[in-house]
Design a protein around this motif. Structure first.
Motif, PDB file in Angstrom:
ATOM      1  N   UNK A 116     -48.181  48.328  63.116  1.00 32.61           N
ATOM      2  CA  UNK A 116     -46.985  48.469  63.942  1.00 32.61           C
ATOM      3  C   UNK A 116     -47.342  48.337  65.418  1.00 32.61           C
ATOM      4  N   UNK A 117     -48.481  48.903  65.811  1.00 28.11           N
ATOM      5  CA  UNK A 117     -48.887  48.815  67.215  1.00 28.11           C
ATOM      6  C   UNK A 117     -49.103  47.362  67.639  1.00 28.11           C
ATOM      7  N   UNK A 118     -49.735  46.575  66.770  1.00 30.00           N
ATOM      8  CA  UNK A 118     -49.958  45.162  67.094  1.00 30.00           C
ATOM      9  C   UNK A 118     -48.630  44.432  67.264  1.00 30.00           C
ATOM     10  N   UNK A 134     -35.693  23.452  73.463  1.00 24.93           N
ATOM     11  CA  UNK A 134     -35.945  24.778  73.993  1.00 24.93           C
ATOM     12  C   UNK A 134     -36.334  25.776  72.914  1.00 24.93           C
ATOM     13  N   UNK A 135     -35.652  25.706  71.783  1.00 25.61           N
ATOM     14  CA  UNK A 135     -35.953  26.595  70.675  1.00 25.61           C
ATOM     15  C   UNK A 135     -37.366  26.358  70.155  1.00 25.61           C
ATOM     16  N   UNK A 136     -37.741  25.103  70.037  1.00 21.18           N
ATOM     17  CA  UNK A 136     -39.081  24.781  69.547  1.00 21.18           C
ATOM     18  C   UNK A 136     -40.148  25.295  70.505  1.00 21.18           C
ATOM     19  N   UNK A 137     -39.895  25.127  71.817  1.00 21.11           N
ATOM     20  CA  UNK A 137     -40.865  25.604  72.811  1.00 21.11           C
ATOM     21  C   UNK A 137     -40.992  27.128  72.760  1.00 21.11           C
ATOM     22  N   UNK A 138     -39.865  27.843  72.647  1.00 22.91           N
ATOM     23  CA  UNK A 138     -39.896  29.296  72.581  1.00 22.91           C
ATOM     24  C   UNK A 138     -40.692  29.773  71.372  1.00 22.91           C
ATOM     25  N   UNK A 139     -40.470  29.126  70.228  1.00 24.17           N
ATOM     26  CA  UNK A 139     -41.165  29.515  69.004  1.00 24.17           C
ATOM     27  C   UNK A 139     -42.661  29.284  69.120  1.00 24.17           C
ATOM     28  N   UNK A 140     -43.046  28.167  69.709  1.00 17.48           N
ATOM     29  CA  UNK A 140     -44.474  27.866  69.869  1.00 17.48           C
ATOM     30  C   UNK A 140     -45.141  28.880  70.788  1.00 17.48           C
ATOM     31  N   UNK A 141     -44.470  29.215  71.883  1.00 15.22           N
ATOM     32  CA  UNK A 141     -45.037  30.184  72.826  1.00 15.22           C
ATOM     33  C   UNK A 141     -45.169  31.553  72.165  1.00 15.22           C
ATOM     34  N   UNK A 142     -44.159  31.941  71.380  1.00 18.82           N
ATOM     35  CA  UNK A 142     -44.259  33.218  70.689  1.00 18.82           C
ATOM     36  C   UNK A 142     -45.410  33.200  69.689  1.00 18.82           C
ATOM     37  N   UNK A 143     -45.564  32.105  68.951  1.00 18.05           N
ATOM     38  CA  UNK A 143     -46.645  32.008  67.974  1.00 18.05           C
ATOM     39  C   UNK A 143     -48.014  32.215  68.602  1.00 18.05           C
ATOM     40  N   UNK A 144     -48.195  31.684  69.803  1.00 11.02           N
ATOM     41  CA  UNK A 144     -49.467  31.848  70.510  1.00 11.02           C
ATOM     42  C   UNK A 144     -49.709  33.316  70.866  1.00 11.02           C
ATOM     43  N   UNK A 145     -48.643  33.997  71.316  1.00  6.09           N
ATOM     44  CA  UNK A 145     -48.775  35.420  71.656  1.00  6.09           C
ATOM     45  C   UNK A 145     -49.063  36.244  70.410  1.00  6.09           C
ATOM     46  N   UNK A 146     -48.346  35.980  69.337  1.00  4.18           N
ATOM     47  CA  UNK A 146     -48.548  36.733  68.093  1.00  4.18           C
ATOM     48  C   UNK A 146     -49.983  36.622  67.618  1.00  4.18           C
ATOM     49  N   UNK A 147     -50.545  35.434  67.721  1.00  4.94           N
ATOM     50  CA  UNK A 147     -51.915  35.209  67.260  1.00  4.94           C
ATOM     51  C   UNK A 147     -52.906  36.075  68.037  1.00  4.94           C
ATOM     52  N   UNK A 148     -52.625  36.320  69.315  1.00 10.80           N
ATOM     53  CA  UNK A 148     -53.515  37.147  70.128  1.00 10.80           C
ATOM     54  C   UNK A 148     -53.604  38.575  69.587  1.00 10.80           C
ATOM     55  N   UNK A 149     -52.569  39.012  68.869  1.00 10.00           N
ATOM     56  CA  UNK A 149     -52.533  40.383  68.346  1.00 10.00           C
ATOM     57  C   UNK A 149     -52.694  40.403  66.821  1.00 10.00           C
ATOM     58  N   UNK A 150     -53.250  39.330  66.281  1.00 13.73           N
ATOM     59  CA  UNK A 150     -53.524  39.282  64.849  1.00 13.73           C
ATOM     60  C   UNK A 150     -52.314  38.990  63.991  1.00 13.73           C
TER      61      UNK A 150
END
Length: 471
Positions: A241-243, A296-312
């Protein structure tokens, strides 16, 4: 501002109720109801507050009829309790002093839709789903989405929020003007359709979130939005949950314009899978939605995916078809009922807090530890894009020890949020159960000012007494 607490409310006598009943019945006929079953329905709350039914239930059809009911009650100093759809969670609709429940469910008119101005005027009994069904063919939608198909009037009363709040705001951001019946029966309109005004006190914002304690909302002027060109949703599991919360914080701080970003802990995921026959990953996860253009939606999703990966986190899985998105969000909206299935027969005690986004991970993580250490079954869900999360302990209400343990847990949860400069409730409201925290949160001077306002507007304390502030 610290006026002494004195009782301004007592239960009306049988003679007073009999006299009022005679007048209401002569005026409203079959829209005047005193059957035990209907009264109990209107004194019920989806919480552990004891059922406190009104003496009478009346179903008006117009603002003028609401005014007439309130005038009859005011003349006898009989309590008035506005009722929407009954989905409140903190005892807002209970009638601790008896009185008249004004059920707004017959006030269903969508009075006007001004497509060119992106606003509409509706009566208080219209529900959010009914409004959006009406707006769909016009390419417009109303974004405030608390999950339950609440009435617009009820959403105003509790300052409702929901899954879209991170992008579109809450009811305080969505309302332009109100028509309200005051405690003496006078009808007041608080503002105009103009998008902004600096003309006098902001009566609209005063009444939003007042939980029926200052008047009965009968009509609402709302801001609308165009249906986005592209909508995409998906799920992203996390190791803890913390991640997941840390990923949310980074996403918001990075300026990604999320439309929805919802947390389900592993307990809630298990409940949702059982209830909705889904196969979501058996771990904490985020449900996400992006609005905008295709690019725009595709770009937002890609950017989020990169952030999520940083937290496992990951993999991020898309729900591309509208029916897949609908099924996913319906499962989220049914989280309350899904959680109850984890312990059949137990009472669900849903509550919420909200903290600054930077303290979200810390607050949720400490709350998870508290749940585990005290052996509770308490799923967590949250509109975490704005720091708001919900906890739903499942309690055997007939076991005093369990009830006491749950009460203590909720008390620690609220005080934890307050210590982190948060609030005792992000969207459920105060009602009866959270009145005791207002002085801790706001301080005695601010709470005293609330009492001064309540007394000035409602000197006989007939409007939903026993809620928000004690007089």
């Amino acid at each position: 501002m610290n006026a002494p607490r004195t009782s301004l409310r007592s239960t009306p006598s049988e003679a007073v109720i009999a006299s009022l009943s005679e007048e209401l019945f002569s005026r409203f006929g079959d829209r005047f109801v005193v059957s035990a079953a209907v009264r109990e329905q209107h004194g019920h709350s989806l919480t552990w507050v004891k059922n406190q039914p009104p003496d009478i239930v009346v179903y008006p059809r117009t603002t003028e009829e609401v005014s007439e009911i309130v005038k009859l009650c005011a003349a006898r100093e009989v309590p008035v309790i506005p009722f929407g759809t009954g989905t409140s969670l903190e005892g807002h609709i209970n009638a601790p002093y008896g009185g008249v429940s004004i059920d707004m469910s017959l006030m269903k008119n969508i009075i006007a839709v001004h497509e060119e101005d992106l606003d509409c005027v509706v009566e208080a009994g219209v529900t959010r789903k009914e409004l959006n069904e009406h707006l769909r063919d016009k390419g417009l939608f109303f974004p405030i989405d608390p999950g339950a198909d609440a009435s617009i009037g009820g959403m105003v009363a509790t300052r409702a929020s929901g899954t879209n709040a991170v992008r579109y705001g809450t009811m305080k951001d969505a309302v332009l003007a109100l028509t309200v019946v005051l405690p003496d029966g006078e009808i007041v309109k608080t503002s105009s359709r103009a998008r902004k005004s600096s003309a006098g006190y902001d009566l609209t914002r005063l009444l939003i979130g007042s939980e029926g304690t200052l008047g009965v909302v009968t009509e609402i002027t709302l801001k609308l939005h165009g249906i986005p060109e592209a909508i995409s949703a998906g799920i992203c599991p996390f190791p803890s949950v913390k991640a997941a919360c840390d990923a949310v914080i980074m996403t918001i701080q990075s300026g990604i314009p999320m439309a929805r970003i919802e947390l389900l802990d592993e307990v809630q995921v298990r409940a949702v899978n059982l209830h909705a026959k889904l196969a979501l990953p058996d771990s904490p996860l985020l449900l996400l939605e992006f609005h905008g253009t295709d690019a725009g939606v595709q770009e937002q999703a890609e950017r989020f995916g990169e952030i999520a990966a940083e937290f496992g986190g990951g993999p991020f899985e898309w729900a591309t078809k509208p029916e897949e998105r609908s099924k996913l969000w319906q499962a989220r909206h049914d989280a309350y009922w899904a959680a109850k299935g984890l312990r059949p027969g137990a009472q669900s005690i849903a509550t919420d807090v909200c903290v600054p986004i930077s303290r979200l991970a810390e607050c949720v993580d400490e709350t998870k530890r508290d749940i585990v250490e005290n052996g509770l079954i308490a799923p967590i869900v949250g509109h975490v894009g704005d720091g708001n999360f919900h906890v739903q302990p499942l309690v055997n209400i007939d076991d005093p020890a369990e009830v006491a343990a749950c009460e203590a847990f909720v008390d620690r949860l609220v005080k934890r949020a307050l210590a982190m400069e948060g609030t005792c409730t992000g969207e459920h409201g105060v009602g009866q159960k959270k009145m005791k925290y207002l002085e801790i949160e706001h301080g005695p001077a601010a709470l005293g000012l609330m009492r001064v306002l309540k007394r000035a507007i409602d000197p006989h304390n007939i409007m939903n007494p026993g809620k928000i502030v004690a007089l």
